[in-house]
Design an enzyme around this catalytic site. Structure first.
Site, short mmCIF file in Angstrom:
data_model
loop_
_atom_site.label_atom_id
_atom_site.label_comp_id
_atom_site.label_asym_id
_atom_site.label_seq_id
_atom_site.Cartn_x
_atom_site.Cartn_y
_atom_site.Cartn_z
CG ASP A 139 -2.10 -1.16 0.97
OD1 ASP A 139 -2.64 -1.09 -0.32
OD2 ASP A 139 -2.60 -1.85 1.74
CG ASP A 158 -7.57 -3.86 -2.11
OD1 ASP A 158 -8.43 -4.94 -2.79
OD2 ASP A 158 -8.14 -3.60 -1.24
#
Ligand code: GLY
Length: 393
Positions: free
Chosen positions: A113, A178
């Site tokens: 991330d 994601d």
């Protein structure tokens, strides 16, 4: 005949002017409201000696996250967007401070991330103000993310499997949908440096995801587990959705946004075509007000939670897709979502909600985490969608 034409032209102009004023009003009113809300949140986050990163508001208290949490870049990003929406240097000054709080994240290698964290903060800071030193941070972060590339499988590994709940699933190389969002960091790194390594990793990841992550109806799985050596798919399942075979709403949002963005950076038609298939799937399954339930297949719909964060991400992505295709359906869908999010049902009254803009998002229902609360990334993508709408005007 001429006078009829003149009247028709005048009517059309009037209609355009009214539509423009209405659209404009939505952006202006939301900007004014966001100023009030985010000022309160900013004051709280700057209280005391160190800056804090607000993530949500629960049981009457704002919660803060450490720098290495996946949501750490969104608050700085919202401050950059407030600067763009308002033109007031106040927001840019604070955005810079909150961005630079994330200085160490450029070296983070233990999850994927870093793309979300750095693109929202340093990425926006570079794009908006060309701030000195930010290019170097983006390049270092792209290097860190690239260490997660598994050449045998052609994908970036999203999560490590040696700690936390991820260690209990028997995965070897989990990739979540994601992860598509983190590719923007790599595309930017190639733009900045001219080094195509980052671009090639991003394209490989996007291609493998396109090949393996989607069902025939263009909905996607949340998690795929790969054999990192051979690239064989070991498992298709969920972590944050209702079931392995369900369509977790935010997953569909990341997929839509991710493929529109990937097309914009590469120009490869296969990504645009995938984005349009995902768009059709989403549009076919949205509830009346355009704000998805947390999972499109949750069995208790309509008696379950909406997820405003999914609507914000989708609205931003639909505006992007409209700007790439000029298909007015995408713009209408985005407009509908923004109108709903700006209504009392989702927009917090000033002075409430801990200073967050939107109510009613869901972090991870299966983990019992952040259910029906405000989330900083719902606000971030909401502001981004407002900016995109304003640019289209
Ligand atoms: N990327 C984690 C989430 O969407 O919840």
């Amino acid at each position: 005949m001429n006078s009829i034409k003149t009247i028709a032209a005048l009517a059309a102009t009037l209609c355009l002017a009214v539509c423009f004023r209405q659209a404009d009003r939505l952006v202006i009113e939301n900007t004014e409201n966001a100023k009030v809300q985010l000022s309160a949140l900013l004051a709280l986050s700057e209280e005391g000696d160190t800056l804090r990163i607000p993530s949500t508001f629960k049981d009457g208290a704002v919660e803060f996250v450490p720098e290495d949490d996946w949501v750490s870049g969104f608050f700085a990003g919202s401050l950059w967007y407030m600067y763009e929406l308002s033109g007031d240097e106040f927001w840019a000054d604070h955005a810079r401070r909150h961005t630079e709080k994330l200085d160490t994240i450029q070296y983070l290698k233990w999850h994927h991330d870093v793309g979300f964290m750095i693109s929202g903060s340093y990425g926006n800071g570079l794009r908006i103000k060309n701030t000195p030193g930010y290019k170097e941070v983006i390049l270092n972060a792209a290097k860190s993310l690239s260490t997660r590339f598994r050449p045998g499988a052609g994908v970036l590994q999203s999560w490590n499997v040696d700690r936390g709940w991820q260690a209990e699933r028997g995965w070897e190389c989990p990739v979540i949908i994601d992860n598509m969002m983190n590719l923007e960091l790599l595309f930017n790194a190639t733009r900045i440096s001219g080094d195509s390594t980052y671009f090639n990793i991003a394209v490989s990841h996007a291609d493998k995801t396109l090949q393996n992550h989607f069902r025939p109806d263009a909905s996607c799985y949340h998690v795929l587990d790969y054999d990192p050596q051979t690239g064989e798919v070991r498992q298709r399942c969920t972590a944050q959705g209702y079931a392995d075979e369900s369509a977790w709403a935010r997953g569909q949002a990341w997929a839509l946004y991710g493929y529109a963005m990937t097309y914009a950076y590469t120009g490869f038609g296969r990504y645009l075509s995938q984005a349009e298939k995902i768009a059709a799937y989403i549009m076919g399954r949205l509830p009346e007000d355009g704000v998805p339930y947390w999972d499109f297949d949750a069995p208790d719909i309509p008696d379950t939670f909406r997820d405003a964060s999914s609507a914000s991400i989708m609205a931003s992505a639909f505006y992007h897709l409209y700007s790439l295709t000029r298909n007015s359906l995408y713009r209408k869908t985005a407009d509908k979502m923004l109108v709903s999010l700006s209504s009392e049902a989702y927009l917090a009254r000033q002075g409430t909600n801990g200073g967050f803009i939107l109510k009613h998002s869901v972090g991870s229902l299966p983990h019992g985490n952040n259910i029906d609360v405000p989330l900083n990334y719902a606000d971030y993508y909401f502001l981004e969608a407002l900016l995109k709408r304003r640019r289209l005007e």
